[in-house]
Design a protein around this motif. Structure first.
Motif, PDB file in Angstrom:
ATOM      1  N   SER A  33      27.392 -57.839  19.892  1.00  0.00           N
ATOM      2  CA  SER A  33      26.587 -57.039  18.520  1.00  0.00           C
ATOM      3  C   SER A  33      26.023 -55.979  19.118  1.00  0.00           C
ATOM      4  CB  SER A  33      25.325 -58.246  19.219  1.00  0.00           C
ATOM      5  OG  SER A  33      24.409 -58.237  20.298  1.00  0.00           O
ATOM      6  N   SER A  36      28.048 -54.338  17.325  1.00  0.00           N
ATOM      7  CA  SER A  36      28.573 -54.226  16.233  1.00  0.00           C
ATOM      8  C   SER A  36      27.467 -53.596  15.347  1.00  0.00           C
ATOM      9  CB  SER A  36      27.950 -55.790  15.326  1.00  0.00           C
ATOM     10  OG  SER A  36      27.968 -56.252  14.005  1.00  0.00           O
ATOM     11  N   GLN A  37      26.647 -53.495  15.684  1.00  0.00           N
ATOM     12  CA  GLN A  37      25.546 -52.885  15.321  1.00  0.00           C
ATOM     13  C   GLN A  37      25.778 -50.956  15.238  1.00  0.00           C
ATOM     14  OE1 GLN A  37      21.594 -53.285  16.448  1.00  0.00           O
ATOM     15  NE2 GLN A  37      21.837 -55.191  17.296  1.00  0.00           N
ATOM     16  N   GLN A 119      19.386 -67.101  19.871  1.00  0.00           N
ATOM     17  CA  GLN A 119      19.955 -65.978  20.759  1.00  0.00           C
ATOM     18  C   GLN A 119      20.699 -66.156  22.139  1.00  0.00           C
ATOM     19  OE1 GLN A 119      17.892 -62.154  20.429  1.00  0.00           O
ATOM     20  NE2 GLN A 119      19.307 -60.847  22.065  1.00  0.00           N
ATOM     21  N   ALA A 124      24.780 -65.459  16.547  1.00  0.00           N
ATOM     22  CA  ALA A 124      25.290 -63.807  15.698  1.00  0.00           C
ATOM     23  C   ALA A 124      24.192 -64.204  15.031  1.00  0.00           C
ATOM     24  CB  ALA A 124      26.681 -63.641  15.526  1.00  0.00           C
ATOM     25  N   VAL A 126      20.373 -62.153  13.291  1.00  0.00           N
ATOM     26  CA  VAL A 126      19.510 -60.355  13.185  1.00  0.00           C
ATOM     27  C   VAL A 126      17.958 -61.077  12.158  1.00  0.00           C
ATOM     28  CG1 VAL A 126      21.526 -58.954  12.919  1.00  0.00           C
ATOM     29  CG2 VAL A 126      20.463 -59.987  10.655  1.00  0.00           C
ATOM     30  N   ARG A 246      24.363 -63.013  11.370  1.00  0.00           N
ATOM     31  CA  ARG A 246      24.828 -61.608  11.356  1.00  0.00           C
ATOM     32  C   ARG A 246      25.681 -60.863  10.122  1.00  0.00           C
ATOM     33  NH1 ARG A 246      23.946 -56.868  13.896  1.00  0.00           N
ATOM     34  NH2 ARG A 246      22.119 -57.377  15.288  1.00  0.00           N
ATOM     35  N   GLU A 250      25.125 -58.110   7.472  1.00  0.00           N
ATOM     36  CA  GLU A 250      25.933 -56.918   7.569  1.00  0.00           C
ATOM     37  C   GLU A 250      26.808 -56.789   5.918  1.00  0.00           C
ATOM     38  OE1 GLU A 250      26.282 -56.642  11.653  1.00  0.00           O
ATOM     39  OE2 GLU A 250      28.366 -56.987  10.837  1.00  0.00           O
ATOM     40  N   ALA A 337      19.429 -58.187  18.714  1.00  0.00           N
ATOM     41  CA  ALA A 337      19.115 -59.340  17.007  1.00  0.00           C
ATOM     42  C   ALA A 337      19.125 -58.259  16.428  1.00  0.00           C
ATOM     43  CB  ALA A 337      18.666 -60.558  17.710  1.00  0.00           C
ATOM     44  N   LEU A 339      19.338 -55.242  13.207  1.00  0.00           N
ATOM     45  CA  LEU A 339      19.538 -54.327  12.658  1.00  0.00           C
ATOM     46  C   LEU A 339      19.433 -52.803  12.754  1.00  0.00           C
ATOM     47  CD1 LEU A 339      19.265 -55.641   8.717  1.00  0.00           C
ATOM     48  CD2 LEU A 339      21.778 -55.532   9.922  1.00  0.00           C
TER      49      LEU A 339
END
Length: 354
Positions: A33, A36-37, A119, A124, A126, A246, A250, A337, A339
């Motif tokens: 995660s 990924s952010q 979580q 996954a 947000v 998530r 995105e 969790a 962005l």
């Protein structure tokens, strides 16, 4: 259903129903995660043009009802864009989060606790947007007994069976309420049952202590079958959130922006048109007028709250308390969790970033 979806679903069910089971592999699905952010932040250079890749928005809501769904504001906004809105109902927040982990929901509204349990289970997700509080927030969430119960005050709850949905907002409510009188979660016997399923048994006097909220609270109140030991006012819950998958978030930041805007506008309309909100409850939720009157007397319409550093800190405090009390098996970081901050700045109205 593919193997990863099954693994996610099993992990969420385990943490929501027991809270004390081992999760040696739970981190596997969520470990990427932070990366990924970072990738999202690096790859997004033009925030004035937020992407929308989907043609179907799958919204989750709970059985207690949803003004967002009833008013169809999303449908009106998205239909000209060729985007369809599908709604899926769940009995409570933990079941909604399970549906999201199984790939059946893109965005949904839940209390403070379900995303923490999800979580922990490796989902996954947000956070999208939160809710504001005011001094009367919490009057519609109660810990109650039947009128004939020998329990006279909240302190008498020690050693009792308490019925609520594990992993729901009630889990934090009872933890903080017990803490406020020097007790812990170990001082009661938890019986997990969705509110809508427990209502009938409680009204019949078969459940000793019940945690509930409107409209179930109002229905039992109308029947003269409930006595409140305490409500959740003053127990510092951060409130509810809209949560998104998530990957969906995105790829559809522009859609998240529309969801926040429309929900924010609906909040302002509802606060000025409480009579119309009451009529919608009667027609859409099939509730009696006197039940709706009770619900409206306790309904707070404070509005949305952006994912500011202050709100993130409040949600982290909730997660930390669950870990400290042994309710969840590992410490989690709410930042995993989220962005990136510039994404929230791009999708959230400035006036609610408090």
């Amino acid at each position: 259903m593919d193997k990863i979806t099954i693994m996610k679903r099993r992990r969420f069910l385990n943490v929501a129903t027991s809270g004390l089971c081992g999760f040696a592999t739970a981190y596997m699905l969520g470990s990427c995660s932070q990366q990924s952010q970072q990738n999202l932040s690096n790859n997004t250079t033009n925030l004035s043009s937020l992407s929308i890749k989907t043609k179907v928005l799958r919204m989750g809501y709970q059985s207690a009802g949803d003004l967002f769904r009833n008013q169809q504001v999303l449908e009106k906004r998205l239909e000209p864009m060729g985007i369809e809105v599908e709604w899926a109902q769940f009995v409570q927040g933990p079941q909604l989060m399970e549906g999201m982990a199984a790939g059946k929901v893109d965005v949904g509204s839940v209390g403070d606790t379900p995303p923490i349990f999800a979580q922990v289970a490796g989902s996954a997700l947000v956070y999208v947007v939160g809710t504001l509080r005011n001094p009367t927030t919490g009057t519609s969430s109660v810990i109650a007994v039947p009128p004939e119960s020998p329990l006279k005050k909240f302190e008498d709850i020690k050693g009792q069976e308490v019925y609520f949905q594990k992993g729901s907002a009630s889990h934090y409510f009872i933890l903080r309420a017990l803490q406020s009188i020097g007790l812990s979660i170990k001082d009661i016997k938890i019986r997990s049952m969705p509110t809508i399923e427990a209502r009938g048994a409680f009204i019949e006097g078969k459940i000793p202590v019940w945690m509930t909220g409107d409209p179930h609270y109002a229905i039992a109140e109308k029947m003269g079958r409930i006595r409140v030991l305490r409500d959740s006012v003053g127990l510092d819950s951060p409130g509810s959130y809209y949560i998104a998958d998530r990957k969906f978030a995105e790829e559809n930041l522009g859609l998240l922006k529309i969801i926040i805007e429309e929900r924010h506008n609906l909040d302002k309309w509802a606060d000025k048109n409480r009579d119309e909100v009451a009529k919608l409850m009667i027609t859409q939720q099939k509730l009696d007028e006197d039940v709706v009157a009770r619900v409206m007397s306790r309904l707070t319409l404070a509005g949305r709250r952006g994912l500011s550093p202050a709100l993130i800190a409040e949600q982290q405090r909730v997660a930390d308390l669950f870990f400290q009390e042994g309710v969840i098996p590992k410490k989690i970081n709410i930042q995993d969790a989220l962005l990136p901050p510039n994404m929230y700045a791009a999708i959230t109205p400035p006036e609610i970033m408090v």
